[in-house]
Structures are given as C-alpha cells and as structure tokens.
Design a protein around this motif. Sequence first.
Motif, PDB file in Angstrom:
ATOM      1  N   ARG A  98       0.922  -1.423   0.106  1.00  0.00           N
ATOM      2  CA  ARG A  98      -0.032  -0.246   0.260  1.00  0.00           C
ATOM      3  C   ARG A  98       0.886   1.655  -0.606  1.00  0.00           C
ATOM      4  NH1 ARG A  98      -5.504   1.637   0.804  1.00  0.00           N
ATOM      5  NH2 ARG A  98      -5.162   3.255   1.645  1.00  0.00           N
ATOM      6  N   ASP A  99       0.454   1.807  -0.972  1.00  0.00           N
ATOM      7  CA  ASP A  99       1.210   3.303  -1.088  1.00  0.00           C
ATOM      8  C   ASP A  99       2.755   3.562  -1.229  1.00  0.00           C
ATOM      9  OD1 ASP A  99      -1.088   4.599  -0.087  1.00  0.00           O
ATOM     10  OD2 ASP A  99      -1.062   5.039   1.631  1.00  0.00           O
ATOM     11  N   TRP A 100       2.815   2.226  -1.879  1.00  0.00           N
ATOM     12  CA  TRP A 100       4.299   2.571  -2.798  1.00  0.00           C
ATOM     13  C   TRP A 100       4.590   3.167  -3.495  1.00  0.00           C
ATOM     14  CZ3 TRP A 100       5.959   2.130  -7.614  1.00  0.00           C
ATOM     15  CH2 TRP A 100       5.225   1.589  -8.564  1.00  0.00           C
ATOM     16  N   MET A 101       3.900   3.752  -4.274  1.00  0.00           N
ATOM     17  CA  MET A 101       3.977   4.503  -5.164  1.00  0.00           C
ATOM     18  C   MET A 101       4.368   6.426  -4.657  1.00  0.00           C
ATOM     19  SD  MET A 101       1.768   5.571  -8.925  1.00  0.00           S
ATOM     20  CE  MET A 101       2.425   4.522 -10.297  1.00  0.00           C
ATOM     21  N   LEU A 102       3.340   6.740  -3.701  1.00  0.00           N
ATOM     22  CA  LEU A 102       3.713   8.070  -3.276  1.00  0.00           C
ATOM     23  C   LEU A 102       4.527   8.379  -3.149  1.00  0.00           C
ATOM     24  CD1 LEU A 102       0.468   7.340   0.338  1.00  0.00           C
ATOM     25  CD2 LEU A 102       0.608   9.162  -1.789  1.00  0.00           C
ATOM     26  N   ARG A 103       5.913   7.924  -2.585  1.00  0.00           N
ATOM     27  CA  ARG A 103       7.044   8.478  -2.214  1.00  0.00           C
ATOM     28  C   ARG A 103       7.728   8.692  -3.810  1.00  0.00           C
ATOM     29  NH1 ARG A 103      11.687   3.468  -1.000  1.00  0.00           N
ATOM     30  NH2 ARG A 103      12.071   3.570  -3.009  1.00  0.00           N
ATOM     31  N   TYR A 104       7.356   8.961  -4.871  1.00  0.00           N
ATOM     32  CA  TYR A 104       7.833   8.921  -5.963  1.00  0.00           C
ATOM     33  C   TYR A 104       7.017   9.889  -7.247  1.00  0.00           C
ATOM     34  CZ  TYR A 104       9.870   4.278  -6.219  1.00  0.00           C
ATOM     35  OH  TYR A 104      11.578   3.395  -5.587  1.00  0.00           O
ATOM     36  N   THR A 110       0.904  13.657  -3.984  1.00  0.00           N
ATOM     37  CA  THR A 110       0.444  13.176  -1.972  1.00  0.00           C
ATOM     38  C   THR A 110      -0.573  13.416  -1.197  1.00  0.00           C
ATOM     39  OG1 THR A 110       2.421  14.156  -1.947  1.00  0.00           O
ATOM     40  CG2 THR A 110       2.295  11.722  -2.635  1.00  0.00           C
ATOM     41  N   ASP A 111      -0.203  15.673  -1.388  1.00  0.00           N
ATOM     42  CA  ASP A 111      -1.568  16.167  -1.109  1.00  0.00           C
ATOM     43  C   ASP A 111      -3.067  16.399  -1.533  1.00  0.00           C
ATOM     44  OD1 ASP A 111       1.025  16.789   0.758  1.00  0.00           O
ATOM     45  OD2 ASP A 111       1.598  19.088  -0.098  1.00  0.00           O
ATOM     46  N   THR A 112      -2.781  16.362  -2.532  1.00  0.00           N
ATOM     47  CA  THR A 112      -4.394  16.334  -3.124  1.00  0.00           C
ATOM     48  C   THR A 112      -5.607  15.315  -3.057  1.00  0.00           C
ATOM     49  OG1 THR A 112      -3.115  18.418  -4.325  1.00  0.00           O
ATOM     50  CG2 THR A 112      -5.583  17.704  -4.841  1.00  0.00           C
ATOM     51  N   VAL A 113      -4.358  14.212  -4.131  1.00  0.00           N
ATOM     52  CA  VAL A 113      -5.139  12.811  -4.184  1.00  0.00           C
ATOM     53  C   VAL A 113      -4.249  12.066  -3.887  1.00  0.00           C
ATOM     54  CG1 VAL A 113      -6.088  13.987  -6.145  1.00  0.00           C
ATOM     55  CG2 VAL A 113      -4.479  12.752  -6.738  1.00  0.00           C
ATOM     56  N   PRO A 114      -3.898  11.661  -3.169  1.00  0.00           N
ATOM     57  CA  PRO A 114      -3.251  10.441  -2.430  1.00  0.00           C
ATOM     58  C   PRO A 114      -3.825   9.406  -2.906  1.00  0.00           C
ATOM     59  CG  PRO A 114      -3.854  11.497  -0.443  1.00  0.00           C
ATOM     60  CD  PRO A 114      -4.372  12.575  -1.548  1.00  0.00           C
ATOM     61  N   GLU A 115      -5.286   9.441  -2.515  1.00  0.00           N
ATOM     62  CA  GLU A 115      -6.197   7.692  -2.904  1.00  0.00           C
ATOM     63  C   GLU A 115      -6.081   7.305  -4.250  1.00  0.00           C
ATOM     64  OE1 GLU A 115      -8.735  10.948  -3.660  1.00  0.00           O
ATOM     65  OE2 GLU A 115      -6.920  10.742  -2.227  1.00  0.00           O
ATOM     66  N   VAL A 169      -4.654  11.130 -15.899  1.00  0.00           N
ATOM     67  CA  VAL A 169      -6.024  11.069 -14.921  1.00  0.00           C
ATOM     68  C   VAL A 169      -5.089  11.767 -13.407  1.00  0.00           C
ATOM     69  CG1 VAL A 169      -6.851   9.757 -12.801  1.00  0.00           C
ATOM     70  CG2 VAL A 169      -6.479   9.704 -15.675  1.00  0.00           C
ATOM     71  N   LEU A 170      -4.871  12.001 -13.127  1.00  0.00           N
ATOM     72  CA  LEU A 170      -3.167  12.971 -12.320  1.00  0.00           C
ATOM     73  C   LEU A 170      -3.586  14.267 -12.376  1.00  0.00           C
ATOM     74  CD1 LEU A 170      -1.363  10.554 -10.778  1.00  0.00           C
ATOM     75  CD2 LEU A 170      -3.342  10.966  -9.690  1.00  0.00           C
ATOM     76  N   ARG A 171      -3.273  14.583 -13.024  1.00  0.00           N
ATOM     77  CA  ARG A 171      -3.445  16.374 -13.367  1.00  0.00           C
ATOM     78  C   ARG A 171      -4.730  15.815 -13.867  1.00  0.00           C
ATOM     79  NH1 ARG A 171       0.349  19.416 -15.676  1.00  0.00           N
ATOM     80  NH2 ARG A 171      -0.775  21.389 -16.988  1.00  0.00           N
ATOM     81  N   VAL A 172      -5.988  15.609 -14.336  1.00  0.00           N
ATOM     82  CA  VAL A 172      -7.470  16.508 -14.760  1.00  0.00           C
ATOM     83  C   VAL A 172      -8.099  16.129 -13.047  1.00  0.00           C
ATOM     84  CG1 VAL A 172      -9.463  14.980 -14.855  1.00  0.00           C
ATOM     85  CG2 VAL A 172      -7.533  15.501 -16.635  1.00  0.00           C
ATOM     86  N   VAL A 173      -7.061  15.270 -12.308  1.00  0.00           N
ATOM     87  CA  VAL A 173      -7.848  14.892 -10.994  1.00  0.00           C
ATOM     88  C   VAL A 173      -7.484  16.431  -9.483  1.00  0.00           C
ATOM     89  CG1 VAL A 173      -8.293  13.827  -8.873  1.00  0.00           C
ATOM     90  CG2 VAL A 173      -8.927  12.807 -11.079  1.00  0.00           C
ATOM     91  N   VAL A 174      -5.401  16.529 -10.214  1.00  0.00           N
ATOM     92  CA  VAL A 174      -5.869  17.236  -9.355  1.00  0.00           C
ATOM     93  C   VAL A 174      -6.505  18.941  -9.489  1.00  0.00           C
ATOM     94  CG1 VAL A 174      -3.680  18.482  -8.862  1.00  0.00           C
ATOM     95  CG2 VAL A 174      -3.609  15.634  -8.740  1.00  0.00           C
ATOM     96  N   THR A 175      -6.095  19.206 -11.046  1.00  0.00           N
ATOM     97  CA  THR A 175      -6.841  20.300 -11.684  1.00  0.00           C
ATOM     98  C   THR A 175      -7.653  20.393 -10.858  1.00  0.00           C
ATOM     99  OG1 THR A 175      -4.988  20.579 -13.248  1.00  0.00           O
ATOM    100  CG2 THR A 175      -7.008  21.727 -13.257  1.00  0.00           C
ATOM    101  N   SER A 176      -9.158  19.762 -10.764  1.00  0.00           N
ATOM    102  CA  SER A 176     -10.376  19.772 -10.979  1.00  0.00           C
ATOM    103  C   SER A 176     -10.928  19.326  -8.997  1.00  0.00           C
ATOM    104  CB  SER A 176     -10.537  18.225 -11.189  1.00  0.00           C
ATOM    105  OG  SER A 176     -12.293  18.125 -10.836  1.00  0.00           O
ATOM    106  N   ARG A 177      -9.404  19.210  -8.444  1.00  0.00           N
ATOM    107  CA  ARG A 177      -9.641  19.293  -7.331  1.00  0.00           C
ATOM    108  C   ARG A 177      -9.335  20.220  -6.588  1.00  0.00           C
ATOM    109  NH1 ARG A 177      -8.485  14.587  -3.631  1.00  0.00           N
ATOM    110  NH2 ARG A 177     -10.519  12.992  -4.848  1.00  0.00           N
TER     111      ARG A 177
END
Length: 184
Positions: A98-104, A110-115, A169-177
Amino acid sequence: MKDIFARLASDFLSAIIFLAIYLVTDNVILATSVAVAGAIAQVIYARVKGHQLSFMTYASLALVIVLGAVTLLTNDPRFMLAKPSIAHFAIGTIMLKRDWMLRYMPPIITDTVPEYVTAAGYAWAALMFVIGAGTIAVASTGDLKLWAFYISVVAGGAKILAFAVQYVVLRVVVTSRRRAAARA
C-alpha cells in the motif's frame, strides 16, 4: 533517463544475448550457454569494478543459471523465454504494498489526491501480473519472433500507455480538486 535505460539493458542483457544468438544460429545450447556465461561475467565485472550489487541482481543471476540449466537439459528455449515473467511477478508483488508509489510523486499530488496514487499503485501491480502471464503464454508457444514482439512492443507499450494514462488522470483530478477548493 540515460541511467534508467542502462539499468534496463543490464537487467535484460542475458535475455537479449540469448535471443540474438538463438535467432542467428538457431542453436538453443549455444544461445543458452553464452547467455548464462554473459550473466556470470556481468556480475563478476560489476564486483571487480566495486559496484554494489542488489539482491535482485543475484536473484536474476540465479534465475538465468537455473532456467538456463533447464533449457540445456531439455533443449527447449521456452524456459529462458519465461524468465522476464518472473521479474514482472516479483515487481508486481512489491507493488502490492500500500502507498508504495507515494514516494515517487510530487507534493502537489500526494497532498491533493493520495487515494488516487494508492489506486494507481495497485493498477501498476495488476499490469505487471498481466504482462507476466502474457510473457508465459507467449513463451509457451516457442515462437521467438512473437516473443520478441511481445516483450518489446506489447509489454513496453503497455507500460508507456499506463504511464501516460496515469499522468493525464492525476493531472485532471488534481486540477479539478484545486479549482473546487479555490471556489469553496
């Protein structure tokens, strides 16, 4: 980036040697013997140069030796062709943490969409298992051209596509949030 490609080439050197020699000579014994000797020489060279070798390097060497021995005993190249699947399964297993990718990831993600990053980590693990299973399926056919196409185009392309989809996907979701947070 250059370092990443050098590591990938180093990790797959025995498979590349095996494939090249087998395609040129159609001799399983020669191709396997040279691939095993190349893997051993690669480790010896790294040790002589004083490079720190990881557990995965030694595990890869052991796999080349064991699968090479089975290939030599059976005169069947499919065992050497299946080697990359073991690496994909091992990497997929590591990616199940779980969460192995957060460090990269950069802090904005990581602050906006860690899930989403956690979900992406599991998706990457699933992709590694699918590619590993596909490698075994293709290797079992014994068709070297199909295997080379699968390893280079299909497996490589799937990873590039997954990276691109994840980025978008991460760019769209972060921008939206961030826009929603600014409106609130």
